[in-house]
Every structure is written in structure tokens, then in C-alpha cells.
Motif scaffolding. Structure first.
Motif, PDB file in Angstrom:
ATOM      1  N   SER A 122      -7.288  -0.312  -1.852  1.00 35.41           N
ATOM      2  CA  SER A 122      -7.121   0.931  -2.601  1.00 35.41           C
ATOM      3  C   SER A 122      -5.672   1.169  -2.995  1.00 35.41           C
ATOM      4  CB  SER A 122      -7.625   2.116  -1.770  1.00 35.41           C
ATOM      5  OG  SER A 122      -9.029   2.159  -1.812  1.00 35.41           O
ATOM      6  N   GLY A 123      -4.821   0.163  -2.803  1.00 36.73           N
ATOM      7  CA  GLY A 123      -3.430   0.276  -3.254  1.00 36.73           C
ATOM      8  C   GLY A 123      -2.457   0.709  -2.175  1.00 36.73           C
ATOM      9  N   VAL A 124      -2.977   0.990  -0.971  1.00 40.94           N
ATOM     10  CA  VAL A 124      -2.092   1.355   0.141  1.00 40.94           C
ATOM     11  C   VAL A 124      -1.584   0.054   0.757  1.00 40.94           C
ATOM     12  CG1 VAL A 124      -1.899   2.566   2.339  1.00 40.94           C
ATOM     13  CG2 VAL A 124      -3.457   3.423   0.570  1.00 40.94           C
ATOM     14  N   THR A 125      -0.266  -0.167   0.682  1.00 39.94           N
ATOM     15  CA  THR A 125       0.275  -1.444   1.144  1.00 39.94           C
ATOM     16  C   THR A 125       1.074  -1.316   2.429  1.00 39.94           C
ATOM     17  OG1 THR A 125       2.297  -1.127  -0.132  1.00 39.94           O
ATOM     18  CG2 THR A 125       0.473  -2.285  -1.230  1.00 39.94           C
ATOM     19  N   THR A 126       1.511  -0.092   2.736  1.00 38.81           N
ATOM     20  CA  THR A 126       2.473   0.079   3.821  1.00 38.81           C
ATOM     21  C   THR A 126       2.161   1.374   4.562  1.00 38.81           C
ATOM     22  OG1 THR A 126       4.096  -0.936   2.346  1.00 38.81           O
ATOM     23  CG2 THR A 126       4.952   0.124   4.336  1.00 38.81           C
ATOM     24  N   VAL A 127       2.137   1.327   5.888  1.00 40.74           N
ATOM     25  CA  VAL A 127       1.808   2.547   6.637  1.00 40.74           C
ATOM     26  C   VAL A 127       2.679   2.690   7.876  1.00 40.74           C
ATOM     27  CG1 VAL A 127      -0.616   2.369   5.927  1.00 40.74           C
ATOM     28  CG2 VAL A 127       0.057   1.563   8.195  1.00 40.74           C
TER      29      VAL A 127
ATOM     30  N   ASN B 120     -10.107   5.379   7.307  1.00 38.20           N
ATOM     31  CA  ASN B 120     -10.153   5.876   5.934  1.00 38.20           C
ATOM     32  C   ASN B 120      -8.776   6.220   5.367  1.00 38.20           C
ATOM     33  OD1 ASN B 120     -12.715   5.464   5.018  1.00 38.20           O
ATOM     34  ND2 ASN B 120     -13.496   7.456   5.688  1.00 38.20           N
ATOM     35  N   VAL B 121      -7.791   5.432   5.775  1.00 41.98           N
ATOM     36  CA  VAL B 121      -6.462   5.548   5.173  1.00 41.98           C
ATOM     37  C   VAL B 121      -6.559   5.242   3.670  1.00 41.98           C
ATOM     38  CG1 VAL B 121      -4.162   4.491   5.130  1.00 41.98           C
ATOM     39  CG2 VAL B 121      -5.235   5.061   7.314  1.00 41.98           C
ATOM     40  N   ARG B 122      -7.614   4.529   3.299  1.00 40.50           N
ATOM     41  CA  ARG B 122      -7.825   4.225   1.873  1.00 40.50           C
ATOM     42  C   ARG B 122      -7.893   5.490   1.017  1.00 40.50           C
ATOM     43  NH1 ARG B 122     -14.168   2.237   2.122  1.00 40.50           N
ATOM     44  NH2 ARG B 122     -14.831   3.798   3.636  1.00 40.50           N
ATOM     45  N   ASN B 123      -8.110   6.655   1.644  1.00 41.18           N
ATOM     46  CA  ASN B 123      -8.199   7.890   0.870  1.00 41.18           C
ATOM     47  C   ASN B 123      -6.836   8.517   0.587  1.00 41.18           C
ATOM     48  OD1 ASN B 123     -10.948   7.834   0.496  1.00 41.18           O
ATOM     49  ND2 ASN B 123     -11.388   8.974   2.378  1.00 41.18           N
ATOM     50  N   LEU B 124      -5.759   7.852   0.973  1.00 38.77           N
ATOM     51  CA  LEU B 124      -4.418   8.386   0.691  1.00 38.77           C
ATOM     52  C   LEU B 124      -4.241   8.804  -0.775  1.00 38.77           C
ATOM     53  CD1 LEU B 124      -1.437   8.911   1.686  1.00 38.77           C
ATOM     54  CD2 LEU B 124      -0.938   6.640   0.777  1.00 38.77           C
ATOM     55  N   PRO B 125      -4.667   7.978  -1.750  1.00 34.74           N
ATOM     56  CA  PRO B 125      -4.481   8.402  -3.147  1.00 34.74           C
ATOM     57  C   PRO B 125      -5.156   9.749  -3.435  1.00 34.74           C
ATOM     58  CG  PRO B 125      -5.210   6.107  -3.052  1.00 34.74           C
ATOM     59  CD  PRO B 125      -5.294   6.640  -1.650  1.00 34.74           C
ATOM     60  N   PHE B 126      -6.241  10.041  -2.730  1.00 31.86           N
ATOM     61  CA  PHE B 126      -6.942  11.297  -2.985  1.00 31.86           C
ATOM     62  C   PHE B 126      -6.227  12.485  -2.331  1.00 31.86           C
ATOM     63  CE2 PHE B 126     -10.675   8.178  -2.841  1.00 31.86           C
ATOM     64  CZ  PHE B 126     -10.435   7.787  -4.147  1.00 31.86           C
TER      65      PHE B 126
ATOM     66  N   GLN C 296      11.002  -6.034  -2.733  1.00 27.25           N
ATOM     67  CA  GLN C 296       9.835  -6.792  -2.265  1.00 27.25           C
ATOM     68  C   GLN C 296       8.634  -6.492  -3.157  1.00 27.25           C
ATOM     69  OE1 GLN C 296       9.136  -6.903   2.080  1.00 27.25           O
ATOM     70  NE2 GLN C 296       7.050  -6.279   1.590  1.00 27.25           N
ATOM     71  N   ALA C 297       7.847  -7.535  -3.443  1.00 22.06           N
ATOM     72  CA  ALA C 297       6.696  -7.360  -4.343  1.00 22.06           C
ATOM     73  C   ALA C 297       5.510  -6.767  -3.592  1.00 22.06           C
ATOM     74  CB  ALA C 297       6.337  -8.689  -4.991  1.00 22.06           C
ATOM     75  N   ASN C 298       5.561  -5.459  -3.416  1.00 20.46           N
ATOM     76  CA  ASN C 298       4.427  -4.677  -2.922  1.00 20.46           C
ATOM     77  C   ASN C 298       3.964  -3.823  -4.095  1.00 20.46           C
ATOM     78  OD1 ASN C 298       4.965  -5.647  -0.382  1.00 20.46           O
ATOM     79  ND2 ASN C 298       4.890  -3.647   0.621  1.00 20.46           N
ATOM     80  N   LEU C 299       2.865  -4.166  -4.713  1.00 22.58           N
ATOM     81  CA  LEU C 299       2.450  -3.421  -5.895  1.00 22.58           C
ATOM     82  C   LEU C 299       0.973  -3.635  -6.166  1.00 22.58           C
ATOM     83  CD1 LEU C 299       2.354  -5.817  -8.319  1.00 22.58           C
ATOM     84  CD2 LEU C 299       4.823  -5.634  -7.953  1.00 22.58           C
ATOM     85  N   PHE C 300       0.434  -2.742  -7.010  1.00 26.25           N
ATOM     86  CA  PHE C 300      -0.983  -2.884  -7.365  1.00 26.25           C
ATOM     87  C   PHE C 300      -1.197  -2.518  -8.822  1.00 26.25           C
ATOM     88  CE2 PHE C 300      -2.533   1.629  -7.162  1.00 26.25           C
ATOM     89  CZ  PHE C 300      -1.396   2.224  -6.620  1.00 26.25           C
ATOM     90  N   VAL C 301      -2.289  -3.045  -9.373  1.00 24.08           N
ATOM     91  CA  VAL C 301      -2.574  -2.901 -10.798  1.00 24.08           C
ATOM     92  C   VAL C 301      -3.919  -2.189 -10.956  1.00 24.08           C
ATOM     93  CG1 VAL C 301      -2.815  -4.135 -12.986  1.00 24.08           C
ATOM     94  CG2 VAL C 301      -1.391  -5.095 -11.154  1.00 24.08           C
TER      95      VAL C 301
END
Lengths: 446, 472
Positions: A143-148, A350-356, A397-402
Motif C-alpha cells: 500500500s506504499g508504506v515503506t518505513t515504520v 493494518n498499518v496498510r491503512n496509513l494512507p487513509f 535512498q530509492a524508497n518510492l511507489f507508483v
């Protein structure tokens, strides 16, 4: 008819994935492996966060680093080209407060490694117990979360939190910028939940007692550091001072070498924490976390110049009398008061919900730009890793999402993901179960 | 020791405070109770998402006596009917939460594996602020359920969020189908097998408990019928538990079953086939996607979380694509909250079925409107925007499947029960005269998840909050 269309489109995606990404041809039992190389993402909209968006740009990745960003970047001959037409590139998202990797199945004690026995255990390290192969990690990163930040909880000093990337096969490979923070659960005068039936007096008494414990502990730590500094000045061995692991764990905070992550939610507790930190002369290395009632004391936090890791945004108000949307607005109100804000979910699976969480903050008063900053460059600055992370810049550093749209919009899909330059398949237990069961074979039998 | 003067001045201050508080409350409360609120409205110029039919742009909705009287363009307000200008806004049917534990003072009668004789309708709490908070997320109807401690729990209650009424009976959705809670898997085996050392401790035992109870109920019903037909001299001794279970067999009481694993889902389908029970819905049903063809074949409903998983072992092998897989396989599927946090953004949870599985707008919105209405047997009244249906409507400033959508107004039976622009911050209906300082909750220990499925059970062997946190 609809089904067969789905089968066809699904097969197409599957076949396309096999052609595009040879790595996914390999079977894997734990998580889809990534691979490094030279990648050119072309025809993309790029949102660097720290500078203006670039329309129709190219982003070049070499090994673990962003090697080029702009509208006129030459694509080297050896680069693997990924056409990102119609898509947008964002820096990887930070969740500034999770238990990711420290718990696998919430109700099973055997898989809960975030809370040790005892209230005073700052020597416990989250980094030790992070499971790099947790099923939760791929579920989160797609879901685009790369770092926590992953942190222990409970007691007064549950241990140290660590900043980790969601890629790597050892905690060391995941660890970012060697960032660790001593966690302090500041004594709470709040009710811990509906099940907490203690009287107000009992709650206050417990908080007072915890406060005494905290001060005793800190007195000892100050004494320990004085003794240890004297030892160092005299050139004597570490063995010459008494072995007290908790004190050794707190010493870096007292010496200003490690931040102190202080969790507090109720307004009075946040105030007390600020006062305590000022008295103890550690306010310059303090980071507040949680701060559900931060909006009530936003000025005090701003005056103290203490950054906050606010959240969860998706939460209910702390008091029945509060306006229903206060949890959604809290982070924006803090920002408006001049506080540096990063967002956290406080979640694990459900850290994947960070964008929300960021999306709701934006729906209820924060600008979308600031919401994006609160999950990228602001946490990177707070944790002192903005030289490497938090934005799209050459050398970082290449931490990114498309994505195919706004990163916080619910239905937006992540199409490509890079962490530490590794191209990571958009695959998790959840996508695999979808593939297996959308059109189950055999279907219903008689 | 306190001096007499200071005691007196304290008392006076106290009285003064109460007077001030009372007068402040009196004015504000008339707003909160909405005593003289109108149930006639003309909502104009909105994008109307009917869910079951087309989405209509620049359309008006006329509400008379709490019912949708007309839908069209250029409608004019009859005299005395107020107009709400909703130009640029989106109107959708009031959201239905098929699984909730709000507005009740008890959740579990956790004293026996079968407690069909109790019902949460007896413990409704109209003062619960969660009723209002859910309205602010567009929820107008909630299926308030008994907990999951028992294999056969108590009866549930379908309520309307008529927040402002102080009579519990006013919350009830009159005429709604009667429903009952069943529960399979870890919760009943933990509570009764592990906790009390009575069957069930295993999923085998769960099946036996259900078969035994339904068999007794079948005999009870037969004995009763025999008496009524004159074939027996006396009726069976009255049993409220048997009456309710006989209702399950006759189809009067719809089963709403807490479940997770594929095997236990198939078990209940077989049992119900044997007893001729139809029209039931599995709740949570995290592994429903694994047996979607069987669910579809038996016309069983599924009411799921959008993305909750891994909070206990029986949901470890699950997927956020559950709702989409079920839907694509033809299962009537809803998304519920089971939580006073999640029920504030069910529209967002529905949108996740677009992220995870690409459902269309209509499919996604059906998950929180017409589909739960069908599962609860209330689809003739609510769940879509149609002439003749209850005027349960929510107005958003953006498409409700967008994360940026903010609910502006929520109508229940035509009455505005949430008004973002005009409602005061403090929407409590009463103050606790005993409390000097209002409680502030520090949710940090429980995070965002406040499941109440296992409330009132105690904390068998799982020390403190652990049990609660995973209590779905």
C-alpha cells in the motif's frame, strides 16, 4: 459472462506479471523477493514532496539510490525501463508508530513480542524481536508504506523503538539510520477503555504512583550517568561500575545521544510530560506520540518546540462531550498551532491503512500537501534521516511507489514499489488468496 | 479539616454551577432532542445515488411524513416544507450497519452455550453518544447484536438512529424481522470449553450444541402443534428459549451467525439444510471467500469486515479481497463495523472493496445499503432511495466512496439527526450529576479497535486487555 471476463483479465495480469518481472517466476514460501538493478521510470508525474511536482518526468534508480529525477534525464542503455504513463511517483510513506513485526496474531501470546515483564525495561529492543518474515510486512508495503517506527508498549519504559524499512531478511538490513528511541509511556490519568471501571481517585492514585516510579528511575539514571562519566574521565573500565542494564539503556537519552519517545494522550498528561521533560532537561530530545488530546494543548506543545507523532487519526473522541470529528482534526489543529506533525496508525496488521489516516486528516482540515508531508519528509526530519529518506531527490535512498492516482484516495492502486532500490512485487498473502479463490476450482460440487 | 465557611461556599458554588449548567443544557438540549424537528423536506439539486437504480444528477427529493414522496427534477416545496439546497452534494441511502454493539448496556449472557431466551432489545440505551457519532458517518440503521460468547446467543435488535429520543422503545425499527445471534469457533469454545469446562471446546462440540438445541426445539414445536390440533391433552411446558428456537425453524427468526473458518461455515450450512432453516447470514466470515460457491448455492448471506484480519488465529489466513470475491461469486454481501470507531466510516470501508477487487460504485455501495437491508429482512423499507421508502438519507459533500467525502446531514425518517453545520460540539443528551470531571479515555492501550463481541464475559486466562482487543 462477468466471471469469464474476470478470469481473462486476471490471467492477463498474471501473464503480464510473469513477463515483466522474472523474479516472480520463482516460487517463494515467505514473501516475494525484490531485486535491485538499474530502473528508469519514464513518462511519470513525480511528486518529490520537497520541491514542485514534475509532469512527464523520468526517475532513475541505480542500486539502492535515486540517480536521476527530472524532465530531461537520460535513460542509460542498461536500464530496465518501466513506462509509468498516467501514473504518479511518491516517496515511500512513513508510519511513525506501529507494532509491525512485533506481533503476528493479535490474540496469541506466543506471537506477541511487544511487551516484556516489568514496568521498567528500557533495555528491551524492538529491533531484536522484529520478524523480518512477518506475513504482515508484505501486506503493509504493497500500500506504499515503506518505513515504520515499530515500538514496544506497556509499563513505564517498555524498551526502545526502531525505524525500519519493510524490506530485508534481517533486522539489521531493515534498520534505517540506526534510529532507536527510548519509549516512555507517560503515567496516564485517562481511563484505559470502557472496561476500566476504576474510580477517578483510583486512576489518579495509580498515575501518582507511576510518576513517583518514573522520577525515582530518572534520579537513578542521572546518578548513573554522573558515575559513568566520572569513570570515563578517569579512563576506567565499564566493568568498574555496577551492571544495571536499564541504566545503560537510559544513559544515551540523558547524554543527548538518543531521543525519548513519550506517549501521552490526555491533555493533562501531555502538559505534565512537557513539564517533566523541561525539569529533567530532556525536552530538546523529546518526541510526543499519540497525543489524542493534543488539540487541547497545541499552544503548549508548539511553545515547547516538541514534534509529535499524532494518531491514530481514525479513532473516536476521548470524551463523550467532544465534537465527533476531533480525532480527524487533531493533527491539523496541531499543525495550525505551529507543531511539527507526523502521523501514526498505532496498528500492526493494518498499518496498510496509513494512507487513509492521512486522507481523513486531509478531509477534515489539513491540506493534502501537509498530509503528504506528515507521512514523508516530516517524520524523516523528526527521526533525523531526511538526508536519506522522506522525499524524492537525487542521492536519496530509492524508497518510492507508483500509483494510478491520489495516494490517499481509497481506490487508488499501487502499481510499482521500490524499497532500498529493490523492486518489490505487488504481492502479499491477501493478493495471493484473491488469485486462488476468485474463481475457485473445483467450484461447488454436488 | 475543612472549615464550615469553606464547606458552605463550596456548596454555594456547587449550586451556582448546577444552575448555570442546567440553564445552558436546557437551551442546548432542545436542539439535541430535536423535539419539534420536521420530517418534511425538499432536498434540491443533488447527485442522487439510489443504489438500486440509476444515479441521478441535479435531482430533488421530496420527503413527506418521514417517507420519500417524490424524486425528480424541478420539484417545488409544498407550503410549510423547508428546502435544503444540496447543489454539488451527493445523497445516498442511509447506511445500514449489519453488526453493531452500540446503544446497549449488556452484550453477552455468557452463562450457557445456549441463551436464545434473552435479547438485547431489553437493554437499549438511547443516551449512547455512539448513536450520534455513527449518524455523523451516515449510519441510520444498526443491527445491534448479542455477543459471540455463546453458540446460540440472544436475540438482536434492529434499531434506527433516532438520537434525541430518550425512550429506548423509540430506537426500535418497528416491523423489522426478528433475528438471533449464533457464534462458531474460537469465542464460544474459549468461553465455555476452556473457561467453564463444558461443551463446546472444539468445533465438533459447536455442531452438537446446535443440533441438540434445534432437535429439542423441533420436538417442542411438534408438541405444541399437537396440542393446538387437539392431538395432545396438554401443551409442553412453556420455554422462552424453545419458543425462539422454534421461530428459527419456522423462519420467523433469522439467524445471524458469527463465524470465521471455511469448515465451520460448511458445518452450519449442512445443519441448516437438515433442519430446513433458510435465509441466514454469516458474520465476519473471514474465510467466506474460500467457500463462496457454497454460500451462493445456499443463498446464505455474508457480512464481513473490509480488511480486519490477523487479530486472532482463525482470521490469519484471510484477505481484504473477501467482499469482492463473495460479491463476484453471487453471494449477498455486506460490510459491517462491529465497532463504534469503524461504524463512523463504513462508506470508506465499502470503498476498500474497490481497492481490493475492483467492485463498481454500485456494488461497493450496495455492501452498506441494500445488501445488509436484504440480510436483515428490511429491504422493503430501507437500503435504497425509492419513492415510498423511509426517508433515511445522508448528504455528502463529495462522492461517498472518496476518502475526502464529509457527511453534511443525516436524515432518519425525514428528521435531521446530524447536521454538521448547525449541531453543537457537545451532543450528549444528559450529564452525569455524580461526575465532577468528565472522564477522558486514553485509548492508547486498545488502539483503534474496540470490539465488544466478548463484553461481559470476564477475562479467562488472557489477562486484561488482550482478550478485549481481539474480541471479535
Amino acid at each position: 459472462m462477468v466471471f469469464s471476463m474476470y478470469i481473462r483479465s486476471f490471467l492477463f495480469i498474471l501473464i503480464a506479471a510473469l513477463i515483466v518481472d522474472p523474479a516472480s517466476r520463482l516460487a517463494h514460501g515467505q514473501k516475494a523477493p525484490g531485486r535491485q538493478g538499474t530502473f528508469a521510470l519514464t513518462n511519470a508525474r513525480i511528486v518529490p514532496v520537497t520541491s514542485e511536482p514534475i509532469d512527464n518526468g523520468t526517475l532513475l534508480i541505480r542500486a539502492d539510490t535515486i540517480a536521476g529525477v527530472g524532465s530531461s534525464v537520460d535513460v542509460p542503455a542498461d536500464a530496465e525501463v518501466i513506462d509509468a504513463s498516467g501514473m504518479t511517483i511518491y516517496p515511500g510513506l512513513f508510519d511513525s508508530g506501529t507494532r509491525l513485526g512485533l506481533v503476528e496474531v493479535g490474540s496469541l501470546d506466543e506471537t506477541r513480542d511487544f511487551s516484556e515483564i516489568g514496568d521498567l525495561t528500557p533495555e528491551m529492543r524492538a529491533l531484536t524481536a522484529v520478524n523480518p518474515n512477518s506475513v504482515n510486512i508484505p501486506v503493509t508495503r504493497v500500500s506504499g508504506v515503506t518505513t515504520v517506527i515499530t515500538a514496544p508498549t506497556g509499563g513505564l519504559f517498555p524498551g526502545t523503538a526502531a525505524l525500519i524499512d519493510l524490506h530485508g531478511y534481517t533486522p539489521t538490513q531493515m534498520h534505517q539510520g540506526r534510529v532507536e528511541l527510548v519509549v516512555l509511556e507517560f503515567p496516564s490519568t485517562g481511563r484505559q477503555g470502557r472496561w476500566d471501571r476504576r474510580s477517578t481517585e483510583e486512576i489518579e492514585k495509580a498515575a501518582d504512583k507511576a510518576m513517583e516510579k518514573l522520577n525515582e528511575m530518572w534520579d537513578e539514571a542521572e546518578l548513573y550517568v554522573r558515575i559513568d562519566s566520572a569513570r570515563q574521565a578517569e579512563g576506567r573500565e565499564l566493568e568498574d561500575v555496577e551492571y544495571v542494564p536499564a541504566m545503560q539503556a537510559l544513559a544515551p537519552v540523558l547524554r543527548g545521544e538518543m531521543p525519548l519517545l513519550v506517549r501521552a494522550n490526555k491533555a493533562a498528561d501531555i502538559r505534565a510530560a512537557l513539564e517533566w521533560a523541561a525539569e529533567r532537561d530532556v525536552i530538546d530530545r523529546m518526541v510526543l506520540s499519540g497525543v489524542a488530546e493534543g488539540w487541547r494543548v497545541a499552544e503548549a506543545i508548539a511553545d515547547a518546540d516538541v514534534p509529535v507523532l499524532a494518531g491514530p487519526v481514525l479513532a473516536v473522541p476521548t470524551r463523550d462531550s467532544d465534537r465527533y470529528d476531533k480525532p480527524y482534526r487533531n493533527a491539523a489543529l496541531l499543525q495550525d498551532a505551529g507543531v511539527q506533525v507526523a502521523l501514526r496508525t498505532g496498528d500492526a496488521e493494518n498499518v496498510r491503512n496509513l494512507p487513509f489516516h492521512a486522507g481523513f486528516a486531509a478531509a477534515y482540515g489539513m491540506t493534502r500537501e501537509n498530509a503528504l508531508r506528515a507521512v514523508t519528509i516530516e517524520p524523516a526530519r523528526i527521526f533525523g534521516v531526511d538526508d536519506r529518506l522522506g522525499s524524492i531527490e537525487v542521492g536519496k535512498q530509492a524508497n518510492l511507489f507508483v500509483t494510478d492516482g491520489d495516494p490517499f484516495e481509497t481506490k487508488t492502486t499501487v502499481h510499482h514499489l521500490f524499497i532500498q532500490g529493490y523492486r518489490i512485487p505487488i504481492e502479499s498473502r491477501h493478493t495471493k488468496l484473491y488469485g486462488e479463490f476468485l474463481n475457485r476450482t473445483p467450484g461447488v460440487s454436488e | 479539616m475543612m472549615s464550615p465557611t469553606s464547606t458552605l461556599s463550596r456548596a454555594l458554588l456547587g449550586v451556582l454551577f448546577l444552575l448555570v449548567a442546567a440553564s445552558a443544557t436546557a437551551t442546548a438540549q432542545s436542539d439535541r432532542l430535536r423535539g419539534d424537528a420536521s420530517d418534511d423536506w425538499l432536498i434540491t439539486g443533488a447527485t442522487v445515488i439510489t443504489v438500486t437504480g440509476e444515479t441521478l444528477s441535479d435531482t430533488d427529493i421530496l420527503v413527506r411524513d418521514g417517507t420519500i414522496a417524490d424524486i425528480g427534477t424541478g420539484l417545488s416545496a409544498p407550503s410549510g416544507v423547508e428546502t435544503y439546497d444540496a447543489a454539488g452534494m451527493y445523497v445516498m441511502p442511509g447506511i445500514i450497519d449489519a453488526h453493531s454493539h452500540i446503544a446497549i448496556s449488556s452484550v453477552n449472557e455468557a452463562t450457557a452455550p445456549v441463551t436464545a431466551e434473552v435479547g438485547v432489545g431489553d437493554v437499549l440505551d438511547p443516551y449512547d453518544i455512539n448513536l450520534y457519532r455513527a449518524l455523523a458517518g451516515g449510519v441510520t440503521t444498526s443491527h445491534v447484536m448479542h455477543g459471540s460468547a455463546n453458540v446460540i446467543g440472544g436475540r438482536n435488535e434492529t434499531i434506527k438512529h433516532r438520537y434525541g429520543h430518550t425512550d429506548p422503545a423509540e430506537l426500535r425499527m418497528e416491523g423489522a424481522a426478528r433475528t438471533i445471534k449464533f457464534a462458531l469457533g474460537e469465542n464460544p469454545t474459549r468461553v465455555h470449553g476452556e473457561g467453564n469446562n463444558v461443551v463446546p471446546r472444539t468445533r465438533m462440540g459447536v455442531e452438537r450444541v446446535i443440533r441438540d438445541a434445534l432437535t429439542k426445539a423441533r420436538r417442542y414445536a411438534a408438541a405444541k402443534e399437537a396440542y393446538e390440533n387437539g392431538d395432545a391433552a396438554a401443551p409442553p411446558e412453556h420455554s422462552e428459549q424453545m419458543e425462539v428456537l422454534a421461530g428459527v425453524l419456522s423462519g420467523d427468526v433469522l439467524v445471524q451467525c458469527h463465524s470465521y473458518r471455511a469448515d465451520e461455515i460448511l458445518m452450519l450450512i449442512r445443519v441448516f439444510d437438515d433442519f430446513g432453516v433458510e435465509n441466514y447470514t454469516f458474520h465476519h466470515v473471514n474465510e467466506g471467500f474460500k467457500v463462496a460457491p457454497e454460500l451462493a448455492k445456499h443463498n446464505a448471506g455474508a457480512s464481513v469486515f473490509s480488511d480486519w484480519w490477523a487479530y486472532k488465529f482463525e482470521v490469519y489466513y484471510s484477505t481484504a479481497y473477501n467482499a469482492a470475491i463473495l460479491t463476484e461469486n453471487g453471494v449477498t454481501t455486506s460490510i459491517n463495523s462491529d465497532s463504534p470507531e469503524l461504524n463512523r466510516h463504513l462508506y470508506h470501508e465499502a470503498a476498500k472493496a474497490q481497492k481490493y477487487g475492483g467492485l463498481t460504485d454500485r456494488q461497493a455501495l450496495s455492501l452498506i445499503t441494500i445488501n445488509p437491508a436484504r440480510q436483515l429482512g428490511i429491504d422493503d423499507r430501507v437500503g435504497s432511495i425509492d419513492v415510498g421508502k423511509d426517508a433515511d438519507l445522508v448528504v455528502f459533500d463529495a462522492h461517498p466512496l472518496s476518502v475526502y467525502a464529509v457527511a453534511q446531514r443525516t436524515y432518519v425518517d425525514g428528521v435531521v439527526r446530524f447536521d454538521r453545520e448547525n449541531d453543537p460540539d457537545d451532543m450528549r443528551l444528559r450529564l452525569d450529576p455524580e461526575a465532577s470531571v468528565e472522564d477522558a479515555f486514553d485509548w492508547s492501550s486498545t488502539g483503534t479497535r474496540h470490539g465488544r463481541c466478548l463484553q461481559d464475559v470476564g477475562r479467562y486466562g488472557h489477562g486484561g486487555t488482550t482478550f478485549w482487543q481481539s474480541g471479535h
